[in-house]
Design an enzyme around this catalytic site. Structure first.
Site, PDB file in Angstrom:
ATOM      1  N   ASP A  41       0.865  -1.208   0.049  1.00 30.90           N
ATOM      2  CA  ASP A  41       0.338  -0.442   0.097  1.00 30.90           C
ATOM      3  C   ASP A  41       0.448   1.122   0.033  1.00 30.90           C
ATOM      4  OD1 ASP A  41      -2.871   1.519  -0.014  1.00 30.90           O
ATOM      5  OD2 ASP A  41      -2.065   1.519   1.978  1.00 30.90           O
ATOM      6  N   SER A  42      -0.010   2.275  -0.240  1.00 32.15           N
ATOM      7  CA  SER A  42       1.246   3.237  -0.273  1.00 32.15           C
ATOM      8  C   SER A  42       1.341   4.279   0.977  1.00 32.15           C
ATOM      9  CB  SER A  42       0.111   4.874  -0.594  1.00 32.15           C
ATOM     10  OG  SER A  42      -0.819   4.897  -0.189  1.00 32.15           O
ATOM     11  N   CYS A  74      -3.618  -0.530  -2.274  1.00 30.01           N
ATOM     12  CA  CYS A  74      -3.834   0.255  -2.363  1.00 30.01           C
ATOM     13  C   CYS A  74      -5.082   0.748  -3.451  1.00 30.01           C
ATOM     14  CB  CYS A  74      -2.760   1.704  -2.685  1.00 30.01           C
ATOM     15  SG  CYS A  74      -2.488   3.135  -2.920  1.00 30.01           S
ATOM     16  N   GLU A 104      -6.533   9.237   8.972  1.00 28.67           N
ATOM     17  CA  GLU A 104      -4.750   9.064  10.007  1.00 28.67           C
ATOM     18  C   GLU A 104      -4.823  10.057  11.376  1.00 28.67           C
ATOM     19  OE1 GLU A 104      -1.683   9.602   7.295  1.00 28.67           O
ATOM     20  OE2 GLU A 104      -2.578   8.097   5.965  1.00 28.67           O
ATOM     21  N   CYS A 107     -11.281   3.492  -1.408  1.00 32.45           N
ATOM     22  CA  CYS A 107     -10.095   3.614  -0.681  1.00 32.45           C
ATOM     23  C   CYS A 107      -9.275   2.979   0.416  1.00 32.45           C
ATOM     24  CB  CYS A 107      -9.968   5.400  -0.210  1.00 32.45           C
ATOM     25  SG  CYS A 107      -8.462   5.890   0.275  1.00 32.45           S
ATOM     26  N   HIS A 138      -9.071   4.287   3.576  1.00 30.91           N
ATOM     27  CA  HIS A 138      -9.117   4.973   4.679  1.00 30.91           C
ATOM     28  C   HIS A 138     -10.213   4.654   4.302  1.00 30.91           C
ATOM     29  CE1 HIS A 138      -4.851   5.961   3.777  1.00 30.91           C
ATOM     30  NE2 HIS A 138      -4.468   6.968   5.421  1.00 30.91           N
TER      31      HIS A 138
END
Ligand code: DGL
Length: 281
Positions: free
Chosen positions: A12-13, A75, A154, A188, A190
């Site tokens: 993932d990023s 990702c 985050e 996504c 997140h």
């Protein structure tokens, strides 16, 4: 070691892909997982397709060098820009986020109208539109880039005023472009952290029940099916999770929010230097 006993590689990023690892560990508890989070170069969502593809190749090469039987691109942005290319280039099967999420959305919709949210890159790539059109050309799709959701998740700002106003703005635009959307793809890594808020705001803005499709869960189920089809399931014993990151600065604080448990094994690596452990990492 037999191929089935090798780990599943996941990249993932950054930390977001730990939501996919969480689902993988639920779906496939006896599989070992090698995770690489490219935390030094996150975010991918605002970068060009060429840059994301280059980073993705570096990530894949690092994991293949450690021996994996299958590669999961957690990702969404890297999946959108890296597939099918990486799948053709690499010697192992490569799964991404987009196709499993698109398929689940098609199965879930009753009105034939689906909304997709993701990073700028994922939305601009039109990858979800194409993937949905491939399985169900009659399904109408509306999309919305929601870049502010990544830093909110985050920071752990997932249910307060700021997150709510942001969700109302983005989802208001999305549901304003197409009536009768009954299914929303969280495209996504997140967004699962914002899920309760997104469910509530989506239902209110749409004025109807909206089913959320989490691409992380869809990816984990697709991984199980792929391993079973290839005869590569590992049996017996709890699987181990090993995490590599390219910058360990906030991993201990932010990582557990995404994984849902403490991170016990994290190593900082320099993938440009062929995956050496960083000094002090
Ligand atoms: N992992 C990215 C995704 O799922 C989100 C974070 C980023 O922009 O790199 O698209």
């Amino acid at each position: 070691m037999s191929q089935a006993n090798l780990a599943i590689g996941v990249f993932d990023s950054g930390v977001g892909g730990l939501t996919v690892v969480r689902q993988l560990r639920r779906e496939l508890p006896d599989e070992d997982i090698l995770y690489l989070g490219d935390t030094a170069r996150v975010p991918y969502g605002s970068k060009s397709p060429q840059t994301v593809l280059r980073y993705s190749r570096n990530n894949a090469r690092f994991l293949l060098g450690r021996g994996v039987k299958l590669l999961v691109i957690a990702c969404n942005t890297a999946s959108a820009f890296g597939l099918p290319r990486l799948g053709e280039e690499l010697p192992v099967q490569v799964l991404g986020a987009v196709e499993p999420g698109a398929r689940e959305a098609v199965r879930a919709t009753r009105t034939g109208r689906v909304g997709v949210i993701g990073t700028l890159g994922t939305i601009r790539s039109s990858s979800y539109r194409r993937a949905i059109a491939e399985v169900a050309p009659e399904v109408e799709v509306a999309t919305q880039a929601c870049p502010l959701f990544v830093p909110l998740a985050e920071e752990g700002w997932v249910d307060g005023d700021v997150a709510r106003l942001t969700a109302e703005r983005y989802l208001g635009e999305l549901f304003g472009t197409l009536a009768d959307i009954d299914t929303l793809v969280l495209g996504c890594t997140h967004y699962p952290l914002l899920r309760p808020l997104l469910a509530e705001v989506a239902t209110r803005v749409a004025g109807r029940e909206v089913t959320l499709v989490d691409s992380a869960g869809a990816m984990a189920r697709a991984t199980r099916v792929a391993l079973e089809a290839a005869g590569l399931r590992r049996g017996g014993g709890a699987g181990r999770l090993t995490c590599y990151v390219t910058d360990a600065a906030r991993i201990g604080e932010v990582g557990p929010r995404f994984l849902g448990e403490a991170l016990t094994s994290v190593e900082e690596v320099d993938i440009d230097a062929g995956g050496q452990a960083s000094a002090g990492g």
